[in-house]
Design an enzyme around this catalytic site. Structure first.
Site, short mmCIF file in Angstrom:
data_model
loop_
_atom_site.label_atom_id
_atom_site.label_comp_id
_atom_site.label_asym_id
_atom_site.label_seq_id
_atom_site.Cartn_x
_atom_site.Cartn_y
_atom_site.Cartn_z
N ASP A 25 5.05 97.74 -51.35
CA ASP A 25 4.70 99.06 -51.91
C ASP A 25 4.86 100.13 -50.84
O ASP A 25 4.39 99.96 -49.71
CB ASP A 25 3.25 99.07 -52.39
CG ASP A 25 3.07 98.39 -53.74
OD1 ASP A 25 4.05 97.85 -54.27
OD2 ASP A 25 1.94 98.39 -54.26
N LYS A 82 6.75 101.72 -60.91
CA LYS A 82 5.81 101.28 -61.94
C LYS A 82 5.72 102.27 -63.09
O LYS A 82 5.72 103.49 -62.87
CB LYS A 82 4.41 101.09 -61.34
CG LYS A 82 4.30 100.01 -60.29
CD LYS A 82 2.86 99.91 -59.78
CE LYS A 82 2.73 98.91 -58.63
NZ LYS A 82 2.96 97.52 -59.08
N GLY A 154 -5.26 95.67 -54.68
CA GLY A 154 -6.02 96.62 -53.88
C GLY A 154 -7.30 96.07 -53.28
O GLY A 154 -8.11 96.83 -52.75
N ARG A 166 -1.91 78.86 -59.49
CA ARG A 166 -2.27 77.47 -59.82
C ARG A 166 -2.35 77.27 -61.33
O ARG A 166 -1.93 76.23 -61.86
CB ARG A 166 -3.59 77.09 -59.15
CG ARG A 166 -3.47 76.84 -57.64
CD ARG A 166 -4.74 76.19 -57.11
NE ARG A 166 -4.70 75.92 -55.70
CZ ARG A 166 -4.15 74.83 -55.14
NH1 ARG A 166 -3.56 73.93 -55.90
NH2 ARG A 166 -4.20 74.66 -53.83
N GLY A 215 -3.46 90.91 -53.67
CA GLY A 215 -4.41 90.43 -52.67
C GLY A 215 -3.79 89.87 -51.41
O GLY A 215 -4.51 89.44 -50.51
N GLY A 236 1.12 94.88 -51.77
CA GLY A 236 0.79 96.23 -52.20
C GLY A 236 0.16 97.04 -51.09
O GLY A 236 0.83 97.76 -50.34
N SER A 237 -1.16 96.88 -50.94
CA SER A 237 -1.89 97.65 -49.94
C SER A 237 -1.89 96.98 -48.57
O SER A 237 -2.23 97.62 -47.57
CB SER A 237 -3.33 97.86 -50.41
OG SER A 237 -3.37 98.32 -51.74
#
Length: 295
Positions: A25, A82, A154, A166, A215, A236-237
């Protein structure tokens, strides 16, 4: 003028080209260049990374087209963007800008609480999130060319991405073991389209790539998801909320490629500085859980 949409094979093939890589991102050209130099296979252009979207609250929408075009002009790797779930016009706007992929994303506030987009109507390939085989199969039936775990965006907490990867893989094994005459009941119970389940059974896997997302914050997180069967990693973050984005970006790319080389991962993890601040999932209210968006 006739609207010619990309064929399913071409769209899926484009997504296959990103396999084994990291997608990052970014919110501007400078970050996009850092991602490209670190070895990212693509970037996701948006106004705010998920951690900032979570912190700000309110309604989160498609990025300003100026940002998307700025990022597209700064790098030579593919650029994603997005749109809100079910937002026909945001998707068409992004398609008109010439982005390489559109992510119909639960990170943004859904525009439609009943319907996802019919992604087969678009020339550009789509990415969508999933937590289980039902969500995965429904998105594939709608025309998604790439999937990713939803995780919990996030948060810098890998536990939900692990759970979703999983879950999907366990259910793929279950589908592969069923007789064809048992699949209809399984389809009814999971809400998964029967024809997609038949394809999964025949292949022994999903017919599209499935990346890890939601995550990933460290090189070890990225390697973990690859070991669990991810085809690649979205971050992402985790990059630009870390203490040293350029170093984290390079380390995560290397760890994704060499996910079974533990000595290398140890070396990559040394002296990186602090990872992004994490959030314990149990502290989130139900309405704060982005993974619950979509159906």
């Amino acid at each position: 003028m006739t609207n010619v949409t990309g064929t399913e094979r071409v769209k899926r093939g484009m997504a296959e080209m990103q396999k084994g890589g990291v997608i990052m991102d970014v919110i501007n050209a400078e970050q996009a260049k850092i991602a490209e130099e670190a070895g990212a296979v693509a970037v996701m252009a948006l106004e705010r990374v998920p951690a900032d979207i979570r912190a700000a609250g309110g309604v989160s929408r498609m990025a300003d087209p100026t940002i998307v075009e700025e990022v597209m002009g700064a790098v030579s790797i593919p650029v994603m963007a997005k749109c809100r779930i079910g937002h026909l016009v945001e998707a068409r706007v992004l398609e008109s800008l010439g982005v390489d992929y559109i992510d119909e994303s639960e990170v943004l506030t859904p525009a439609d609480e009943v319907y996802h987009l019919n992604k087969r109507d678009y020339t550009v390939p789509f990415v969508c999130g999933c937590r289980d085989i039902g969500e995965a199969a429904r998105r594939i039936a709608e025309g998604a060319s790439m999937l990713r775990t939803k995780g919990e965006p996030g948060t810098g907490n890998i536990v939900e991405a692990v759970r979703h990867m999983r879950q999907v893989n366990a259910e793929i094994r279950q589908v592969a073991s069923l007789r064809e005459d048992e699949l209809m009941t399984y389809a009814k119970n999971t809400g998964a389209p029967y024809e997609v389940l038949l394809e999964i059974k025949r292949l022994g896997r999903l017919p599209v790539v499935n990346f890890a997302a939601g995550g990933v914050a460290t090189p070890a997180d990225a390697a973990l998801m690859m070991q669990l069967g991810a085809d690649g990693v979205f971050v992402g973050s985790g990059i630009f909320k870390s203490e040293n984005p350029a170093k984290f970006a390079r380390a995560i790319v290397e760890a994704t490629t060499h996910y079974e080389d533990y000595e290398l991962i140890a070396s990559l993890s040394k002296g990186l500085g602090n990872a992004m601040k994490g959030i314990e999932i149990s502290t989130l209210l139900p309405e704060q859980r982005m993974q619950e968006r979509g159906w």
